[in-house]
Design an enzyme around this catalytic site. Structure first.
Site, PDB file in Angstrom:
ATOM      1  N   ASP A   8      -2.493  -6.042  -5.727  1.00 58.30           N
ATOM      2  CA  ASP A   8      -3.276  -5.028  -5.012  1.00 58.30           C
ATOM      3  C   ASP A   8      -2.510  -3.710  -5.058  1.00 58.30           C
ATOM      4  O   ASP A   8      -1.942  -3.254  -4.053  1.00 58.30           O
ATOM      5  CB  ASP A   8      -3.549  -5.501  -3.578  1.00 58.30           C
ATOM      6  CG  ASP A   8      -4.372  -6.767  -3.578  1.00 58.30           C
ATOM      7  OD1 ASP A   8      -5.580  -6.681  -3.856  1.00 58.30           O
ATOM      8  OD2 ASP A   8      -3.813  -7.860  -3.365  1.00 58.30           O
TER       9      ASP A   8
ATOM     10  N   GLU B 161      -0.643 -19.627  -5.237  1.00 56.18           N
ATOM     11  CA  GLU B 161       0.744 -19.429  -5.676  1.00 56.18           C
ATOM     12  C   GLU B 161       1.174 -17.956  -5.617  1.00 56.18           C
ATOM     13  O   GLU B 161       2.369 -17.670  -5.504  1.00 56.18           O
ATOM     14  CB  GLU B 161       0.898 -20.011  -7.085  1.00 56.18           C
ATOM     15  CG  GLU B 161       2.303 -20.080  -7.594  1.00 56.18           C
ATOM     16  CD  GLU B 161       3.223 -20.979  -6.768  1.00 56.18           C
ATOM     17  OE1 GLU B 161       4.443 -20.750  -6.840  1.00 56.18           O
ATOM     18  OE2 GLU B 161       2.737 -21.887  -6.060  1.00 56.18           O
TER      19      GLU B 161
ATOM     20  N   SER C  84      -7.762 -15.397  -3.860  1.00 58.63           N
ATOM     21  CA  SER C  84      -8.534 -16.321  -3.020  1.00 58.63           C
ATOM     22  C   SER C  84      -9.998 -16.292  -3.445  1.00 58.63           C
ATOM     23  O   SER C  84     -10.701 -17.301  -3.348  1.00 58.63           O
ATOM     24  CB  SER C  84      -8.414 -15.915  -1.551  1.00 58.63           C
ATOM     25  OG  SER C  84      -7.053 -15.844  -1.186  1.00 58.63           O
TER      26      SER C  84
ATOM     27  N   HIS D 158       0.424 -15.811  -3.128  1.00 55.72           N
ATOM     28  CA  HIS D 158       0.924 -15.677  -1.755  1.00 55.72           C
ATOM     29  C   HIS D 158       2.274 -16.377  -1.600  1.00 55.72           C
ATOM     30  O   HIS D 158       3.202 -15.862  -0.992  1.00 55.72           O
ATOM     31  CB  HIS D 158      -0.040 -16.340  -0.758  1.00 55.72           C
ATOM     32  CG  HIS D 158      -1.415 -15.760  -0.715  1.00 55.72           C
ATOM     33  ND1 HIS D 158      -2.514 -16.449  -1.159  1.00 55.72           N
ATOM     34  CD2 HIS D 158      -1.876 -14.578  -0.251  1.00 55.72           C
ATOM     35  CE1 HIS D 158      -3.603 -15.721  -0.976  1.00 55.72           C
ATOM     36  NE2 HIS D 158      -3.250 -14.574  -0.428  1.00 55.72           N
TER      37      HIS D 158
ATOM     38  N   GLY E 243      -5.099 -15.541   4.148  1.00 60.29           N
ATOM     39  CA  GLY E 243      -5.243 -16.993   4.058  1.00 60.29           C
ATOM     40  C   GLY E 243      -5.886 -17.453   2.761  1.00 60.29           C
ATOM     41  O   GLY E 243      -6.015 -16.706   1.801  1.00 60.29           O
TER      42      GLY E 243
HETATM   43  P1  AMP Z   1      -4.663 -11.364   0.566  1.00 64.23           P
HETATM   44  O1  AMP Z   1      -4.618 -12.684   1.237  1.00 64.23           O
HETATM   45  O2  AMP Z   1      -5.612 -11.298  -0.581  1.00 64.23           O
HETATM   46  O3  AMP Z   1      -4.792 -10.208   1.525  1.00 64.23           O
HETATM   47  O4  AMP Z   1      -3.223 -11.175  -0.102  1.00 64.23           O
HETATM   48  C1  AMP Z   1      -2.054 -11.231   0.666  1.00 64.23           C
HETATM   49  C2  AMP Z   1      -0.905 -10.724  -0.164  1.00 64.23           C
HETATM   50  O5  AMP Z   1      -0.760 -11.537  -1.328  1.00 64.23           O
HETATM   51  C3  AMP Z   1      -1.122  -9.283  -0.654  1.00 64.23           C
HETATM   52  O6  AMP Z   1       0.103  -8.571  -0.588  1.00 64.23           O
HETATM   53  C4  AMP Z   1      -1.561  -9.490  -2.077  1.00 64.23           C
HETATM   54  O7  AMP Z   1      -1.277  -8.397  -2.922  1.00 64.23           O
HETATM   55  C5  AMP Z   1      -0.735 -10.698  -2.466  1.00 64.23           C
HETATM   56  N1  AMP Z   1      -1.356 -11.361  -3.617  1.00 64.23           N
HETATM   57  C6  AMP Z   1      -2.653 -11.724  -3.769  1.00 64.23           C
HETATM   58  N2  AMP Z   1      -2.857 -12.259  -4.983  1.00 64.23           N
HETATM   59  C7  AMP Z   1      -1.658 -12.238  -5.615  1.00 64.23           C
HETATM   60  C8  AMP Z   1      -1.211 -12.662  -6.906  1.00 64.23           C
HETATM   61  N3  AMP Z   1      -2.028 -13.206  -7.798  1.00 64.23           N
HETATM   62  N4  AMP Z   1       0.092 -12.475  -7.206  1.00 64.23           N
HETATM   63  C9  AMP Z   1       0.954 -11.922  -6.312  1.00 64.23           C
HETATM   64  N5  AMP Z   1       0.591 -11.507  -5.082  1.00 64.23           N
HETATM   65  C10 AMP Z   1      -0.693 -11.671  -4.737  1.00 64.23           C
END
Ligand code: AMP
Length: 301
Positions: A150, A34, A186, A36, A30
């Site tokens: 990640d 952009e 985030s 996500h 959550g």
């Molecule tokens: P998170 O909410 O941080 O667990 O991220 C959810 C998904 O979004 C994961 O697969 C992350 O690798 C991806 N994600 C987070 N930040 C980015 C970003 N800047 N660019 C592309 N994907 C992202």
């Protein structure tokens, strides 16, 4: 768009979709940006049914990490997901995902789990792999979407899918960045303006590491060491940054690279005040670089 808060209801919704039309899943914690949404848009284009999950997974946070203060804004997230045409948002309670007496975890092994993020965040990938497998079991996606941001998470989940013969196709999309080079996260919400400016040092370090990689006089171990040293040196120049690591590793196994060759992953992690940020550049097997993309829509930074 349906917002589903229990595993039981999610299983019923999934069953209603049947097994002939492709289902996509975008797992998130959550506080969407952009990065996500780039995953969600791609997933929307490629699947008949699309689920996004929002779950701040307690098992992937260490005891002294930011679980309690992790940024949350569910109404805004739901609005953004609805605009992207998501069918179902799955946002379970921790007590539903981890009921009393929960005892079965997925435990990734080797450098994948112990190097880099694994070294700095013991148990992190155990929590990640466990929750991702649970989401795969509940939602049974044909395709699941993850960000290259990640990189180690990508490697851990790819390994798990292979090792456990999971019937899911992983789609990995590039890191979305601000014009400054800062990767969207985030956790950027924690950054005060001066620290936010300082945090672009990670991108600068990766850029310098890439240049060192490209102009190295040989492909030997000394050049690998030099590329890492270059990234460390750049981060050391920023007084607001406390270096955690700056290294070059194999993107699949996370073993240290012994010669300067593709594929390779340049990895950096540093703490700015109380905020820990990570970033990476990927040198693909064909010799091209994935350094991410600058976002085009400013409103979701
Ligand atoms: P998170 O909410 O941080 O667990 O991220 C959810 C998904 O979004 C994961 O697969 C992350 O690798 C991806 N994600 C987070 N930040 C980015 C970003 N800047 N660019 C592309 N994907 C992202």
């Amino acid at each position: 768009m349906h917002v589903i808060t229990t595993i039981q209801e999610m299983l019923i919704a999934r069953a209603s979709w049947g097994n002939s039309a492709p289902v996509g899943l975008v797992p998130t914690m959550g506080y969407l940006h952009e990065g996500h949404l780039s995953l969600v848009r791609q997933a929307r284009a490629e699947n008949d049914f699309l689920a996004a999950s929002i779950f701040v997974n307690p098992t992937q946070f260490g005891p002294h990490e930011d679980l309690a203060r992790y940024p949350r804004d569910l109404p805004r997230d739901l609005r953004l997901l609805e605009e992207c045409g998501v069918d179902v948002v799955f946002t379970p309670a921790a007590a539903d995902m981890y009921p009393a007496n929960f005892a079965t975890y997925i435990d990734p092994g080797g450098p994948l789990a112990t190097a880099a993020e694994g070294a700095s965040r013991p148990g992190h990938f155990r929590g990640v792999a466990t929750v991702v497998l649970k989401l795969f079991q509940i939602i049974q996606p044909e395709r699941a979407y993850f960000g290259q941001k990640d990189a180690q998470q990508v490697a851990v989940i790819t390994r798990m899918v292979t090792d456990l013969n999971l019937p899911v196709h992983l789609c990995i999309l590039p890191t979305i960045r601000e014009a400054s080079g800062l990767a969207l996260s985030s956790r950027n919400a924690y950054l005060e303006p001066d620290v936010r400016a300082a945090s672009t040092i990670l991108y600068q370090a990766l850029t310098a590491g890439k240049q060192a990689f490209e102009s190295a006089p040989s492909s030997g171990q000394a050049s690998v060491t030099q590329a890492s040293a270059k990234m460390q040196e750049v981060i050391a120049r920023e007084p607001l940054a406390r270096l955690d690591y700056a290294e070059v590793r194999d993107p699949t196994t996370f073993s240290p690279l012994e010669t300067l060759r593709a594929p390779a992953l340049l990895l950096v992690a540093a703490t700015f005040g109380t905020t820990r940020l990570i970033d990476n550049f990927l040198l693909r097997p064909d010799g091209s670089w994935d350094c991410g993309k600058v976002q085009v829509r400013e409103e979701y930074s």
